[in-house]
Design a protein around this motif. Structure first.
Motif, mmCIF file in Angstrom:
data_model
loop_
_atom_site.group_PDB
_atom_site.id
_atom_site.type_symbol
_atom_site.label_atom_id
_atom_site.label_comp_id
_atom_site.label_asym_id
_atom_site.label_seq_id
_atom_site.Cartn_x
_atom_site.Cartn_y
_atom_site.Cartn_z
ATOM 1 N N ASP A 1 3.315 -10.699 -6.841
ATOM 2 C CA ASP A 1 2.831 -9.423 -6.314
ATOM 3 C C ASP A 1 1.755 -9.634 -5.261
ATOM 4 O O ASP A 1 1.704 -8.919 -4.255
ATOM 5 C CB ASP A 1 2.333 -8.519 -7.445
ATOM 6 N N ALA A 2 0.893 -10.641 -5.460
ATOM 7 C CA ALA A 2 -0.138 -10.937 -4.458
ATOM 8 C C ALA A 2 0.498 -11.491 -3.187
ATOM 9 O O ALA A 2 0.116 -11.119 -2.070
ATOM 10 C CB ALA A 2 -1.148 -11.929 -5.025
ATOM 11 N N ILE A 3 1.465 -12.392 -3.342
ATOM 12 C CA ILE A 3 2.134 -12.973 -2.176
ATOM 13 C C ILE A 3 2.851 -11.892 -1.372
ATOM 14 O O ILE A 3 2.895 -11.941 -0.137
ATOM 15 C CB ILE A 3 3.105 -14.079 -2.623
ATOM 16 N N ALA A 4 3.377 -10.896 -2.045
ATOM 17 C CA ALA A 4 4.057 -9.789 -1.366
ATOM 18 C C ALA A 4 3.079 -8.757 -0.801
ATOM 19 O O ALA A 4 3.498 -7.819 -0.111
ATOM 20 C CB ALA A 4 5.019 -9.105 -2.325
ATOM 21 N N GLY A 5 1.790 -8.909 -1.080
ATOM 22 C CA GLY A 5 0.791 -7.957 -0.593
ATOM 23 C C GLY A 5 0.545 -6.778 -1.507
ATOM 24 O O GLY A 5 -0.180 -5.849 -1.148
ATOM 25 N N LEU A 6 1.099 -6.800 -2.715
ATOM 26 C CA LEU A 6 0.990 -5.636 -3.595
ATOM 27 C C LEU A 6 -0.375 -5.536 -4.273
ATOM 28 O O LEU A 6 -0.679 -4.511 -4.881
ATOM 29 C CB LEU A 6 2.097 -5.672 -4.661
ATOM 30 N N ARG A 7 -1.195 -6.575 -4.188
ATOM 31 C CA ARG A 7 -2.562 -6.483 -4.707
ATOM 32 C C ARG A 7 -3.563 -6.072 -3.625
ATOM 33 O O ARG A 7 -4.761 -5.972 -3.888
ATOM 34 C CB ARG A 7 -2.999 -7.826 -5.305
ATOM 35 N N THR B 1 7.328 -2.913 -8.629
ATOM 36 C CA THR B 1 7.497 -1.641 -7.930
ATOM 37 C C THR B 1 6.476 -1.543 -6.806
ATOM 38 O O THR B 1 5.275 -1.426 -7.053
ATOM 39 C CB THR B 1 7.319 -0.453 -8.885
ATOM 40 N N PRO B 2 6.908 -1.630 -5.554
ATOM 41 C CA PRO B 2 5.974 -1.549 -4.433
ATOM 42 C C PRO B 2 5.523 -0.124 -4.184
ATOM 43 O O PRO B 2 6.156 0.830 -4.655
ATOM 44 C CB PRO B 2 6.796 -2.084 -3.254
ATOM 45 N N PRO B 3 4.447 0.062 -3.423
ATOM 46 C CA PRO B 3 3.976 1.408 -3.113
ATOM 47 C C PRO B 3 4.917 2.118 -2.142
ATOM 48 O O PRO B 3 5.779 1.495 -1.514
ATOM 49 C CB PRO B 3 2.609 1.167 -2.470
ATOM 50 N N GLU B 4 4.751 3.407 -2.030
ATOM 51 C CA GLU B 4 5.560 4.202 -1.117
ATOM 52 C C GLU B 4 5.393 3.704 0.315
ATOM 53 O O GLU B 4 4.294 3.323 0.734
ATOM 54 C CB GLU B 4 5.134 5.669 -1.211
ATOM 55 N N ARG B 5 6.494 3.659 1.045
ATOM 56 C CA ARG B 5 6.528 3.230 2.450
ATOM 57 C C ARG B 5 6.223 1.745 2.625
ATOM 58 O O ARG B 5 5.945 1.279 3.739
ATOM 59 C CB ARG B 5 5.558 4.049 3.310
ATOM 60 N N ALA C 1 1.058 2.121 7.569
ATOM 61 C CA ALA C 1 0.526 2.258 6.209
ATOM 62 C C ALA C 1 1.259 1.389 5.204
ATOM 63 O O ALA C 1 0.705 1.019 4.167
ATOM 64 C CB ALA C 1 0.595 3.729 5.778
ATOM 65 N N GLY C 2 2.503 1.042 5.486
ATOM 66 C CA GLY C 2 3.274 0.243 4.543
ATOM 67 C C GLY C 2 3.046 -1.246 4.640
ATOM 68 O O GLY C 2 3.550 -2.009 3.799
ATOM 69 N N VAL C 3 2.308 -1.699 5.648
ATOM 70 C CA VAL C 3 2.061 -3.133 5.820
ATOM 71 C C VAL C 3 0.884 -3.542 4.940
ATOM 72 O O VAL C 3 -0.222 -3.002 5.078
ATOM 73 C CB VAL C 3 1.775 -3.482 7.291
ATOM 74 N N ARG C 4 1.115 -4.464 4.041
ATOM 75 C CA ARG C 4 0.086 -4.918 3.109
ATOM 76 C C ARG C 4 -0.274 -6.370 3.389
ATOM 77 O O ARG C 4 0.534 -7.145 3.896
ATOM 78 C CB ARG C 4 0.573 -4.754 1.665
ATOM 79 N N LEU C 5 -1.498 -6.742 3.021
ATOM 80 C CA LEU C 5 -2.018 -8.080 3.295
ATOM 81 C C LEU C 5 -1.682 -9.015 2.141
ATOM 82 O O LEU C 5 -2.112 -8.796 1.010
ATOM 83 C CB LEU C 5 -3.532 -8.001 3.500
ATOM 84 N N PRO C 6 -0.918 -10.076 2.393
ATOM 85 C CA PRO C 6 -0.555 -10.990 1.312
ATOM 86 C C PRO C 6 -1.697 -11.933 0.959
ATOM 87 O O PRO C 6 -2.626 -12.139 1.744
ATOM 88 C CB PRO C 6 0.629 -11.764 1.901
ATOM 89 N N ALA C 7 -1.618 -12.504 -0.231
ATOM 90 C CA ALA C 7 -2.612 -13.479 -0.703
ATOM 91 C C ALA C 7 -1.860 -14.553 -1.482
ATOM 92 O O ALA C 7 -1.397 -14.306 -2.590
ATOM 93 C CB ALA C 7 -3.661 -12.805 -1.577
#
Length: 300
Positions: A77-83, A8-12, A107-113
């Motif tokens: 989840d890390a690859i998708a930036g969710l961490r 479940t990703p964060p909002e936006r 705000a919805g852009v997350r950094l992948p790992a």
């Protein structure tokens, strides 16, 4: 072997913008982003794998293929930036109107790992002191030459095996448009790739990488930003970023690395994230002079 996981990703959450930096633009033999679906091939400690990510009813579905399916899905989840941890960033951003506006817009852009050091190091070494077009052309050629078919239905190749690269003579890379200096840096990195993959954090990885001749702080920052999801990694030595930062934060058309770091100091812990926001927002300093020409070392 196939393994599936629902997240479940964060909002936006901006799926495409978050994972796109993991791929070489236009065409990447090791991954693709098409029609809202993302594919990435990896060499895991458990064997080769391919990860598929897709949105479904607000969730993100991760599917792993191949012997390394469990490993890559556990890290999906890390690859998708969710961490990605944005703790404290909103308070930092509030001190600058431009940064605050960009932080809200993206705000919805997350950094992948990815947890994968060598594939990103290969790309970063190839990007040293040349245009992106040259570097990406070389990357595709090397991946096709050394690549092996990846698991799954996406017709990808695996990232080059570091052992195969380390065992190659430098002149093997000349037809790929890579001169001896960058090739030697790549061969040194390939020889210690296993040690680099065991690094516990960005600081250790940076120390080990920059101890190798031909790898400096710019290359290391380009690697740890996406291998470890380091939001503070600043690409010191970049041709454009110091000017962008100086223009965005001080209205100065040109900036040095020292000036860039001075202006970014209030954002310590998220300095690289601020630079990424400027790129996402299309912020750039005024351009003067001709562009760097595209060359082909293969013709020399």
């Amino acid at each position: 072997m196939t393994v599936t996981r629902r997240m479940t990703p964060p909002e936006r959450y901006a799926f495409g913008a978050s994972v796109r930096p993991l791929l070489v633009p236009k065409h990447d033999p090791c991954g693709m982003l098409r029609d809202g679906e993302f594919w990435l091939s990896v060499r895991t400690p458990e064997g080769p794998a391919a990860l598929h990510l897709a949105r479904a009813a607000g969730d993100l579905i991760a599917t792993g293929h191949g012997p390394g399916a469990t490993w890559v899905v556990d890290r999906a989840d890390a690859i998708a930036g969710l961490r990605d941890d944005l703790t404290g960033f909103d308070e930092m951003a509030a001190g600058n109107p431009l940064v605050s506006r960009l932080a809200k817009t993206f705000a919805g852009v997350r950094l992948p790992a990815t947890g994968q050091v060598f594939p990103r190091l290969l790309r970063a070494i190839l990007e040293q002191k040349v245009t992106g077009k040259e570097a990406h052309r070389s990357y595709r050629a090397i991946c096709r030459h050394f690549g092996e078919p990846a698991p799954g239905p996406a017709d990808l190749v695996l990232p080059p095996d570091p052992a195969a690269i380390a065992a190659s003579a430098y002149w093997v890379f000349h037809p790929f448009g890579v001169e001896q200096r960058r090739t030697q840096a790549l061969l040194r990195a390939a020889a210690v790739a296993a040690r680099l993959d065991r690094c516990a954090d960005p600081a250790e990885a940076t120390t080990r990488m920059t101890a190798l001749p031909g790898i400096g702080p710019w290359t290391a920052a380009e690697v740890v930003r996406y291998a470890f999801g380091d939001p503070d990694a600043v690409s010191v030595g970049d041709f454009h970023i110091p000017n962008t930062v100086a223009w965005a934060l001080a209205g100065e058309a040109r900036g040095t690395d020292e000036r860039m770091l001075e202006l970014l100091e209030p954002f310590r812990g998220h300095r690289g994230r601020v630079c990424d926001l400027f790129a996402l927002g299309g912020i750039g300093a005024p351009k003067f002079g001709p562009r760097m020409p595209v060359r082909s070392f293969a013709r020399f």
